[in-house]
Design an enzyme around this catalytic site. Structure first.
Site, short mmCIF file in Angstrom:
data_model
loop_
_atom_site.label_atom_id
_atom_site.label_comp_id
_atom_site.label_asym_id
_atom_site.label_seq_id
_atom_site.Cartn_x
_atom_site.Cartn_y
_atom_site.Cartn_z
N LYS A 281 -2.35 -7.55 -5.17
CA LYS A 281 -0.98 -7.20 -4.76
C LYS A 281 -0.32 -6.15 -5.65
CE LYS A 281 1.25 -8.90 -1.88
NZ LYS A 281 1.84 -10.21 -1.74
N GLU A 288 13.19 -4.64 -3.36
CA GLU A 288 13.68 -5.87 -2.72
C GLU A 288 14.96 -6.36 -3.39
OE1 GLU A 288 10.08 -8.54 -1.83
OE2 GLU A 288 9.35 -7.01 -3.20
#
Ligand code: ARG
Length: 457
Positions: A281, A288
């Protein structure tokens, strides 16, 4: 400070709910500035002596130095920044310190301090936006002719250029900046100081003088309004919330673009985070969090609006909560701007992935319709219909791009369509053709880059 008329001490929780020093100590500069202007004026009017004024000025300078070097002891028993500084002043200079509060109240004092703070914060937020605009501009220029899909409804609409997309944010942030600076200018109009508790004062104060000394245009014309209004903070928060909304939209695009499904961009290591369980990842956490902070900044506006809207004139202690909300909003905004600049400066765009996505979804269909209108004088509605049929054929044939469909398939729908029309259906030709002012064509994007550079010089 106000204990004279009470026999017993306040309850512990009373003190806890009432004290604001942990929050409003950030107003210390403005508080000292306001007190120095007030004392100067009191002396000029003969309300206090020049000696007392000199002692007050020097004492406040020393307190500023103590706060800066970290030796000042803030006390919750003294409630807020105003009483903390005043108490320390009296500790240092004695009797003269006790004369400082003549002809004023904490109500006009806090309104003035907080207004000064908010004006400065709004200007700094504007500076942050300008820095972000410059970062976007630097990325827009080399990407003026990189083709990407333009979306409506998040469905592929027409090919656009990456530079054009980035410059859209420069436009948004320019309006945000102007709104914030304009709000600060508006706030600088009226100075609350001298309104005293709510009704003005019986001392012969000179409000013009303090207003000018603090950089305001004129004294506020109604003392109730001066101490009871917080629309300067509401306006600043609303303006900030709008700017944060724009930051959040850009953040959302970064989240989308860096997802493997889009693959349009890759954040630098410095602005990516990993997963504790999934080794592959690269998460866009900062983007965000910028989205989430924008929500909270909007909530800060809503909270203060709700606080103010049910207050009868003039001051009520509810207003003390204005500062935590406003400080939080400006802090979150500043951090969001810094993070966004970091991401924008170091993001890497993936030319091939963007171009390939731009070609999918029959994004050049409008170009074919436009050709039918331009070359064959077909009415646009009819051209739309003809093109729609060709798109359906492409879909049925499983062809990904309109331009890959053989000419006879076009001609089966309309025999007048030529090879020249088919040759136009590339994403590059498409963006080059959209050269109306403010359009996506690379030359128009470069023109806008130059315009912004000129403006920012
Ligand atoms: N700490 C207070 C505030 O932030 C200052 C004003 C206090 N005024 C009063 N009447 N208790 O609002």
């Amino acid at each position: 400070m106000w204990g004279g008329r009470f026999a017993a001490q306040p309850a512990d929780a009373m003190q806890a709910i009432n004290a604001s020093i942990d929050v409003d100590k950030r107003l210390w500069r403005e508080d000292i500035e306001g007190s120095q202007a007030h004392a100067d004026m009191l002396a000029a009017q003969g309300i206090i002596t020049q000696e007392d004024n000199a002692a007050i000025q020097a004492g406040l300078d020393q307190i500023a130095a103590e706060i800066l070097e970290g030796s000042f002891v803030f006390s919750a028993e003294l409630e807020d920044i105003h009483l903390n500084i005043e108490a320390r002043l009296t500790e240092r200079i004695g009797e003269a310190g006790k004369r400082l509060h003549t002809g004023r109240s904490r109500n006009d004092q806090v309104a003035t301090d907080f207004k000064l703070w908010t004006m400065r914060a709004a200007r700094e937020a504007g500076d942050g936006l300008r820095a972000l605009q410059n970062a976007l501009l630097k990325q827009a220029e080399p990407h003026a002719d990189w083709v990407m899909p333009g979306f409506t409804h998040l469905q592929t609409a027409q090919p656009i250029t990456l530079g054009h997309h980035l410059l859209a944010y420069v436009s948004m942030f320019e309006r945000d900046r102007v709104r914030l600076i304009g709000g600060a200018l508006e706030a600088a109009w009226e100075c609350p100081l001298g309104a005293a508790a709510l009704a003005g004062t019986s001392y012969p104060i000179d409000r013009e003088r303090t207003a000018a000394a603090l950089g305001f245009h004129e004294p506020a014309h109604n003392s109730l309004d001066a101490v009871g209004s917080r629309d300067f903070a509401l306006a600043a928060l609303a303006n900030l919330a709008i700017a944060a909304t724009h930051l959040s939209r850009l953040a959302e695009e970064i989240v989308l673009w860096t997802s493997p499904q889009f693959g349009f961009a890759r954040l630098s290591d410095a602005w990516s985070t990993g997963s504790s369980i999934m080794p592959q990842k690269r998460n866009p956490d900062a983007a965000e969090l910028i989205r989430a902070k924008a929500a909270r900044i909007g909530a800060d506006f809503s909270a203060l609006n709700a606080i103010v809207q049910k207050l009868p004139l003039a001051y009520a202690k509810d207003l003390q909560e204005d500062k935590a909300l406003t400080f939080n909003a400006f802090d979150s905004f500043a951090l969001s701007i810094t993070a966004m600049i970091g991401m924008v400066e170091t993001i890497r765009f993936e030319r091939e992935a963007m171009r390939a996505a731009a070609a999918r979804g029959y994004s050049t269909a409008t170009d074919l319709a436009d050709w039918l209108v331009r070359e064959l004088r077909v009415p646009f509605r009819e051209a739309h219909e003809i093109t729609g049929k060709i798109v359906r054929r492409a879909e049925d044939a499983g062809v990904a791009e309109l331009g890959q469909l053989p000419l006879d398939a076009f001609q089966a729908v309309d025999p007048r369509i030529t090879e020249a029309a088919r040759a136009l259906l590339t994403v590059e030709k498409s963006v080059e053709s959209r050269d109306s002012y403010g359009g996506t064509a690379p030359q128009r994007v470069r023109e806008q880059v130059e315009r912004w550079k000129e403006m920012f010089r």
